[in-house]
Design a protein around this motif. Structure first.
Motif, PDB file in Angstrom:
ATOM      1  N   SER A 276     -15.089   2.104  -6.470  1.00  0.00           N
ATOM      2  CA  SER A 276     -14.865   2.085  -5.028  1.00  0.00           C
ATOM      3  C   SER A 276     -15.861   1.156  -4.341  1.00  0.00           C
ATOM      4  O   SER A 276     -15.481   0.334  -3.504  1.00  0.00           O
ATOM      5  CB  SER A 276     -14.988   3.495  -4.472  1.00  0.00           C
ATOM      6  N   TYR A 277     -17.121   1.283  -4.718  1.00  0.00           N
ATOM      7  CA  TYR A 277     -18.133   0.413  -4.121  1.00  0.00           C
ATOM      8  C   TYR A 277     -17.830  -1.055  -4.416  1.00  0.00           C
ATOM      9  O   TYR A 277     -17.909  -1.912  -3.534  1.00  0.00           O
ATOM     10  CB  TYR A 277     -19.525   0.786  -4.629  1.00  0.00           C
TER      11      TYR A 277
ATOM     12  N   ARG B  73      -6.497   6.441   1.595  1.00  0.00           N
ATOM     13  CA  ARG B  73      -7.570   5.848   2.383  1.00  0.00           C
ATOM     14  C   ARG B  73      -7.599   6.391   3.797  1.00  0.00           C
ATOM     15  O   ARG B  73      -8.651   6.773   4.313  1.00  0.00           O
ATOM     16  CB  ARG B  73      -7.454   4.319   2.415  1.00  0.00           C
TER      17      ARG B  73
ATOM     18  N   CYS C 209     -19.449  -5.822 -10.730  1.00  0.00           N
ATOM     19  CA  CYS C 209     -18.480  -6.065  -9.670  1.00  0.00           C
ATOM     20  C   CYS C 209     -17.389  -7.010 -10.145  1.00  0.00           C
ATOM     21  O   CYS C 209     -16.196  -6.729 -10.005  1.00  0.00           O
ATOM     22  CB  CYS C 209     -19.195  -6.637  -8.461  1.00  0.00           C
TER      23      CYS C 209
ATOM     24  N   PRO D  25      -4.877  -0.577  -3.147  1.00  0.00           N
ATOM     25  CA  PRO D  25      -5.356   0.712  -2.638  1.00  0.00           C
ATOM     26  C   PRO D  25      -4.213   1.492  -2.011  1.00  0.00           C
ATOM     27  O   PRO D  25      -3.277   0.909  -1.474  1.00  0.00           O
ATOM     28  CB  PRO D  25      -6.387   0.319  -1.585  1.00  0.00           C
TER      29      PRO D  25
ATOM     30  N   LEU E 220     -14.968  -2.467  -5.121  1.00  0.00           N
ATOM     31  CA  LEU E 220     -13.774  -2.900  -4.404  1.00  0.00           C
ATOM     32  C   LEU E 220     -14.075  -3.145  -2.927  1.00  0.00           C
ATOM     33  O   LEU E 220     -13.443  -3.984  -2.281  1.00  0.00           O
ATOM     34  CB  LEU E 220     -12.697  -1.815  -4.527  1.00  0.00           C
ATOM     35  N   ASN E 221     -15.011  -2.412  -2.391  1.00  0.00           N
ATOM     36  CA  ASN E 221     -15.315  -2.569  -0.974  1.00  0.00           C
ATOM     37  C   ASN E 221     -16.460  -3.538  -0.735  1.00  0.00           C
ATOM     38  O   ASN E 221     -17.000  -3.618   0.365  1.00  0.00           O
ATOM     39  CB  ASN E 221     -15.625  -1.209  -0.360  1.00  0.00           C
ATOM     40  N   GLY E 222     -16.855  -4.216  -1.801  1.00  0.00           N
ATOM     41  CA  GLY E 222     -17.863  -5.247  -1.636  1.00  0.00           C
ATOM     42  C   GLY E 222     -19.218  -4.709  -1.224  1.00  0.00           C
ATOM     43  O   GLY E 222     -19.957  -5.364  -0.501  1.00  0.00           O
ATOM     44  N   SER E 223     -19.532  -3.520  -1.685  1.00  0.00           N
ATOM     45  CA  SER E 223     -20.846  -2.980  -1.366  1.00  0.00           C
ATOM     46  C   SER E 223     -21.915  -3.731  -2.160  1.00  0.00           C
ATOM     47  O   SER E 223     -21.710  -4.127  -3.302  1.00  0.00           O
ATOM     48  CB  SER E 223     -20.894  -1.493  -1.717  1.00  0.00           C
TER      49      SER E 223
ATOM     50  N   GLU F  66       0.798  -1.220   0.000  1.00  0.00           N
ATOM     51  CA  GLU F  66       0.000   0.000   0.000  1.00  0.00           C
ATOM     52  C   GLU F  66       0.832   1.274   0.000  1.00  0.00           C
ATOM     53  O   GLU F  66       0.318   2.358   0.245  1.00  0.00           O
ATOM     54  CB  GLU F  66      -0.946  -0.011   1.208  1.00  0.00           C
TER      55      GLU F  66
ATOM     56  N   LYS G 157     -10.721   8.185   5.455  1.00  0.00           N
ATOM     57  CA  LYS G 157     -11.447   7.437   6.471  1.00  0.00           C
ATOM     58  C   LYS G 157     -11.008   7.763   7.891  1.00  0.00           C
ATOM     59  O   LYS G 157     -11.663   7.383   8.846  1.00  0.00           O
ATOM     60  CB  LYS G 157     -11.318   5.926   6.230  1.00  0.00           C
TER      61      LYS G 157
END
Lengths: 324, 324
Positions: B19-20, B52, B33, B47, B22-25, A106, B56
DNA sequence: CATTCTGTTTGAATCGTTTCGACACCGGTT
DNA sequence: AACCGGTGTCGAAACGATTCAAACAGAATG
């Protein structure tokens, strides 16, 4: 937490001015600069590492990757690394274990020092290809972003073997490192060469793991087939210690029935009795040299691969063979 | 290095979708996906940690701060920390030395485990005030963002003293830790209490430093004023080892002329001869408990300060006093 | 007085993510 | 035909810093 923006507001200047002031740019007046710095102190301002590295694409942090945090061996190495890195304006953090590989990936660090078999060669080459700067201490890897600083394993193994042979030992067990270990392979190559040059020595290889348990297992085997004094070359000290642990529970005597030599000269080796004969080298220098190389790569300076020289440490764990 | 933007372009979708994905939304179609993930793999996407954590405000990294990287003592502790942290989804990195304080300040970590006298109490309270979450292992600090996990120093010191006294020793040297060390203070308090309860014991305090050199110096002093068997309580094992080092060059015999007990039960203590009597405790548990507490603070769960229990390790370095 | 120069300050873009709110689309109700 | 809720996607703002280029002031020059 106060940000550059808060300072700007309070000082009544733009954020760019604050940034320039904080970074000691000559563009901003001494007076404004002083005022801004005062306000920064007052607000307990500390720059945000994430924001800075995002923009500047550098963190001034170097990561050292080790297989584990277990003591003896790595202390001096890390101290050597730390010393030179600090001097060059970098900080060192230590990581361990495969879960931590992500930290490398990263881009948290400006470069990494690797002495960790949990990385595969392919992984490392891949990282290098993606722009990571690495110095490896436990393998040879050819890539413009990678350099290696290695022990003179062959010289060390030869020294150890010749020491045993010179003292009259003719039956020599060699306890190897784990499958795939570069160090183990190199040392074994030298062992075999030495044995070839001395046709009267009998060399028995026992697979080991560079850990104490491996040494214990090997000790058990050797004790089981014991039939008169033998010498043992444990390819690292940890295994030699493991062997001590096991043999101390038997009535075989170290330095008499079983003559042991190790490799690494870890701290413990100096304290166990009989003191362990081994191969020594400066772990501190190893770390500091590796760090220097890494910084050179980062700064785009030319580097050449280096080698760490080793010496023999004679001690009571190996005595001359008694002529019958 | 490929970024989320590159993936978006190649997949013909927006960066938010990437982004969604990759984050498994659950918001994004399985089909999209899958396509995005495939492209991410293909581009070797990883990432960016800085970006990040900037957004975050968390890094999922915990920093451990130690005074140095020297082995014996910290290995198990770190292993204990590592284990629980991994399990909770955090990574551990180890830092050492005052230069590295900036890493804490710059919010690189979600929290920190501190066993490092190079931090002052004020510094740490200040960090806590700025929102840093800390667990300290070497002092008591009262702040909602700080918790401590401490050894039962007093019990340990009492055990050690009573052991010596029970075996008949009446002249006892105590080698202290450095000025200002919390552990040293605690242990000394218990020592003095025990001495008070036993009016016939003579207790001589020698200032030490928790390092080998301190033990050597103390050994020198004790040897110089030697006039018959004495007992020594070194407030940690390192100093006891230093004392061994010195005494082994004299003709004073350990476990006979000089009876030594330490504190910490570091690895070396088990291997030196005579084996060092000492106070033991689980360093691994210490690390793991501290880590648990830290995660609780981070997650806003209630915590209480914990204590690590200690036990006496009897060994050959301390023998009953010979009745004349 | 207009012009140039030097030196200080500023606005805006950017780094790579996450995430909120908007929006378009679709099948299903009224 | 108008309406609805849900689903999948997108645009834009934000995180906190750096840094380029533009703007601006004031002094010095002609």
């Amino acid at each position: 937490m106060a940000s550059i923006k808060d300072i700007a507001k309070k000082a009544g200047v733009s954020i760019s001015t604050v940034s320039y002031a904080l970074n000691g740019s000559s563009k901003v007046t001494d007076e404004t600069c002083a005022r801004i710095l005062a306000i920064a102190k007052e607000l307990n301002y500390v720059p945000n590492a994430a924001a800075r590295s995002l923009k500047k694409k550098e963190s001034k942090i170097i990561g050292a990757f080790l297989p584990d945090f277990s003591g003896g061996f790595y202390g001096d190495l890390l101290q050597g690394m730390k010393g030179t890195l600090i001097q060059k304006g970098y900080d060192l953090v230590v990581c361990s274990g495969p879960q931590s590989h992500r930290l490398l990936a990263e881009k948290l660090f400006d470069g990494a020092l690797i002495l960790d078999h949990t990385f595969s060669d392919e992984q490392l080459l891949n990282f290098a290809e993606l722009g990571h700067r690495l110095v490896v201490l436990d393998r040879e890897l050819k890539h413009p972003n990678i350099n290696h600083v290695l022990l003179d394993n062959k010289a060390g193994a030869s020294l150890a073997m010749e020491y045993l042979i010179d003292l009259g030992h003719r039956k020599i067990y060699v306890v190897t490192g784990p499958e795939g270990s570069y160090d183990s392979k190199q040392r074994m190559a030298a062992v075999r060469q030495t044995v070839e040059r001395n046709s009267d020595v009998e060399c028995i290889e026992i697979p080991g793991d560079f850990n104490r348990t491996g040494g214990e297992r090997a000790g058990k085997q050797i004790a089981a087939e014991f039939a008169g004094p033998v010498a043992v070359f444990c390819l690292n000290d940890e295994m030699a210690i493991g062997m001590y642990d096991y043999l101390s529970e038997t009535d075989l005597e170290m330095g008499k029935d079983i003559h042991i030599i190790g490799f690494d000269n870890i701290e413990l080796s100096e304290y166990i009795r009989p003191r362990l004969a081994t191969i020594d080298y400066s772990k501190k220098k190893w770390g500091s040299l590796a760090s220097e190389q890494l910084i050179k790569i980062i700064e785009g300076k030319p580097v050449e691969n280096e080698r760490i020289y080793v010496t023999l440490v004679k001690a009571e764990s190996v005595k001359p063979v008694q002529s019958a």
